[in-house]
Structure formats: structure tokens, C-alpha cells
Design an enzyme around this catalytic site. Structure first.
Site: not given
Ligand code: ZN
Length: 373
Positions: A71, A196, A198, A200
Site C-alpha cells: 500500500c 487505504h 483516504h 482527496q
Molecule cells: Zn495502507
């Protein structure tokens, strides 16, 4: 909170947001050898729809769903060097290596669309194109690969809010940026290429079509009533009550009366503010709580993590800030545990949404899911 800004091997900026001032020093050198970031994106003007389209062909080479040990958003550990050189982090933001919009010097911003006089349009006007200046950033919500934002504690979500506020302030100062958009795509169904947790941030060189349209409606409403359209919509939803999902001291979450998606929730602060930096401390704290309420109800709905898009609507940087009303729109393509809503002929061809679920049913289901968790 402590903020640390440093650079990656190819010159991109990375900013760490730590809850504690005594967190380890995050200024770790990036040992990778990276080629220069491609900034070849351009925007082209669609004269028929009066909209800009970004063309960013270099994005085809993006990493696609790497396994957890590969990752690029996890912290760097041992010989595994990622986009985040530090060994750990709370929340981190960095410039996207595959940006749809990128910084470039000495270029014209995409201010107003071409045209204006009464002469014949030249092909230069009809096919207007400009460099896609702006900026795209990645926000890692946590260093824990397996903790979606819906399972983080409220204090941690509050730190994510601080990161959004910081980025909105900083990106709004860039000369070509007209609008800052913080968002999260979650789930492979939405096209997410990294597992993962996340989000933007896009800093656009123009005001987006959706925002332009909403502000146009708000302007007409104000001319007619001297009132703010979004404040009136919020008050009417609170009054009606049938589509309310959750309320708190400073926020209201509801399914809009004309929801387009089978699951769609809008979250408004009770006080009208133009953007995230205008929220006060109490509102930021309280947002973390109501957002977790909504996300957990959504996950609880079918008993599995719901794919969703979460989109902040902020005022443009320079214009119509008095008409705008900060709010978050969260929506999902999932219309049943194993059924997806596709944007097919009517939606994609004509822009007319057909929703198979009544907004009142959706709100009742989310309220029940919220109570039963
Ligand atoms: Zn990750």
C-alpha cells in the site's frame, strides 16, 4: 495540533497533522528515486454544455488495488518505502502523483468561458483549451490500513476536519484556484483504486458546473424573496421532519426531498457559513459526531460497509460567497444489499435521475439503522 510541511523526493509537498504537539518529528527524508510528476493535464471547453472537461491521460498508469503490504498510503516501515516517509502519522496530506490538475507557472487561468461579442465564433473559441492548472491532494485519514473513517473516534475525525480547513485556506490562496473540493470515494464499486482510508482534495481553476447552477438558483431565490435558498431548504426539512436522519446542536442530517440516489444524506450546519474555515470550534467538534452517526447508520443498513461518495460543497474562492451555504452530500450507488444503481440512459444520456427508493423510506431506514447499532 501540530502541522509539519516537508517535501517528497520529486518535490511534491507533504503535510502531517498530529493531534499531539509531542508526536515524533515527521520530517523524514524520502529515499525513493522518483521521476518528475506529470503536469500534462489540460482543460477543454464544451461549448454545448458551457462546461470545462479535464483531460489527464497520464492517469492511466495509476496503481490499481495493491495488496496491503504494497500500500502506498501506509507509513514507510523497514524496506517498504511509501508515499509517506514517516514511520507513523495521525492524518497526512500530500500532492497527488497522478493529478487531474497540477501547478504550472505562467499560464492563463480559466476565468470566464470564451465568447462575449456578437461576431462568429472562431474554432479557437469553440475548441478552447487551457492548461489544467490547479492542485490535487490525497488525504490519508489514518495510518491504520483497516480503519475506515466511520470507525475512527470523533477526536480523530475532528483532526481530519482541521486538515480540510488548512487545505481549503492554503489552496484558496493559489492564484489560479477558483474552488476547493474536499471529497471521499469509498469502495471498489465507486472505482476506488486504493483500499487505504483516504479522501482527496481538488483545487479547480474554475467554478464547477454544479456549484454555478446551485448558486444561480440561490441568486434567483434571493431576488424573489430576499432570503437564502439553502437556509430555507434546511428550515423546511426541519419543519417537515419526515426525512430527518439525525440532528445535533449545530448540525442537521436529512435525505433531500428530491434525492437522486437510493441512499443520499445532506449534512448542513444550522448556522450559514460559506466554507469549512468559517466553522467555529464547537461546530467542528459537533460535525465529527454527526458524521460518524450518518456513516455508521449507512454501514448498518445492509450490514456491510456501504460504498459511497462524500462531497463537501464550499463557496467559490472569489465569487458568490454570500449566496453559498457550506454542506456535505453523502450518497451511495447501493440500492439493496446486492444491487447497484447504474447511471444508465436517462441519468447519463439526459441527466434525469430515476430513484427506485422514496426519500422518506430511505430516511426511515437510516433512522432505524442508527438506532439499532
Ligand atoms: Zn495502507
Amino acid at each position: 495540533m501540530r502541522r509539519t510541511s516537508t517535501r517528497l523526493a520529486d518535490g511534491r509537498e507533504i503535510i502531517y497533522f498530529d493531534a499531539s504537539d509531542s508526536a515524533p518529528d515527521r520530517r523524514v527524508a524520502d529515499p525513493r528515486e522518483l521521476g518528475p510528476v506529470s503536469t500534462a493535464s489540460e482543460i477543454r471547453y464544451d461549448a454545448a454544455l458551457d462546461e470545462w472537461v479535464a483531460i489527464a491521460s497520464h492517469r492511466q498508469g495509476r496503481t490499481h488495488l495493491p495488496s496491503a503490504d504494497q500500500c502506498p498510503l501506509c507509513p514507510s516501515r523497514g524496506e517498504h518505502h511509501t508515499e509517506v516517509p514517516a514511520e507513523d502519522y495521525d492524518v497526512v496530506v500530500f500532492e497527488n502523483r497522478f493529478p487531474s490538475f497540477a501547478a504550472a507557472a505562467d499560464v492563463l487561468p480559466a476565468g470566464s468561458p470564451p465568447g462575449g461579442d456578437h461576431g462568429a465564433a472562431s474554432s479557437e473559441e469553440l475548441f478552447a483549451r487551457r492548461p489544467g492548472v490547479g492542485r490535487c491532494e490525497v488525504v490519508c485519514f489514518t495510518s491504520d490500513h483497516d480503519s475506515p473513517i466511520s470507525r475512527l473516534p470523533p477526536e480523530h475525525v475532528r483532526l481530519v476536519v482541521e486538515a480540510w480547513v488548512d487545505r481549503t485556506c492554503e489552496l484558496s490562496r493559489l492564484p489560479h484556484v477558483e474552488q476547493v473540493f474536499c471529497f471521499e470515494n469509498r469502495g471498489e464499486e465507486i472505482g476506488v483504486t486504493l483500499g487505504h482510508p483516504h479522501g482527496q482534495i481538488y483545487a479547480y481553476p474554475f467554478v464547477t458546473p454544479r456549484t454555478r447552477r446551485m448558486l444561480g438558483s440561490a441568486r434567483r431565490h434571493r431576488e424573489r424573496t430576499w432570503r437564502n435558498l439553502f437556509a430555507d431548504l434546511l428550515a423546511a426539512e426541519v419543519d417537515d421532519g419526515s426525512r430527518i436522519v439525525s440532528t445535533s446542536e449545530h448540525w442537521v442530517a436529512f435525505v433531500p426531498a428530491a434525492a437522486r440516489w437510493p441512499i443520499e444524506v445532506h449534512i448542513y450546519p444550522r448556522r450559514r457559513v460559506p466554507d469549512l474555515p468559517a466553522l467555529d470550534d464547537a461546530e467542528r467538534d459537533d460535525f465529527a459526531r454527526i458524521y460518524l452517526d450518518v456513516l455508521r447508520a449507512m454501514d448498518n443498513l445492509y450490514g456491510l460497509p456501504l460504498p459511497y461518495i462524500s462531497a463537501w460543497h464550499q463557496a467559490p474562492v472569489r465569487i458568490d460567497r454570500d449566496l453559498a451555504y457550506l454542506h456535505l452530500e453523502v450518497f451511495s450507488v447501493k440500492r439493496a444489499a446486492n444491487k447497484l444503481k447504474y447511471l444508465a440512459g436517462s441519468e447519463s444520456g439526459m441527466g434525469v435521475f430515476i430513484n427506485d427508493v422514496t426519500p422518506e423510506q430511505a430516511a426511515a431506514a437510516l433512522r432505524a439503522a442508527n438506532e439499532s447499532r
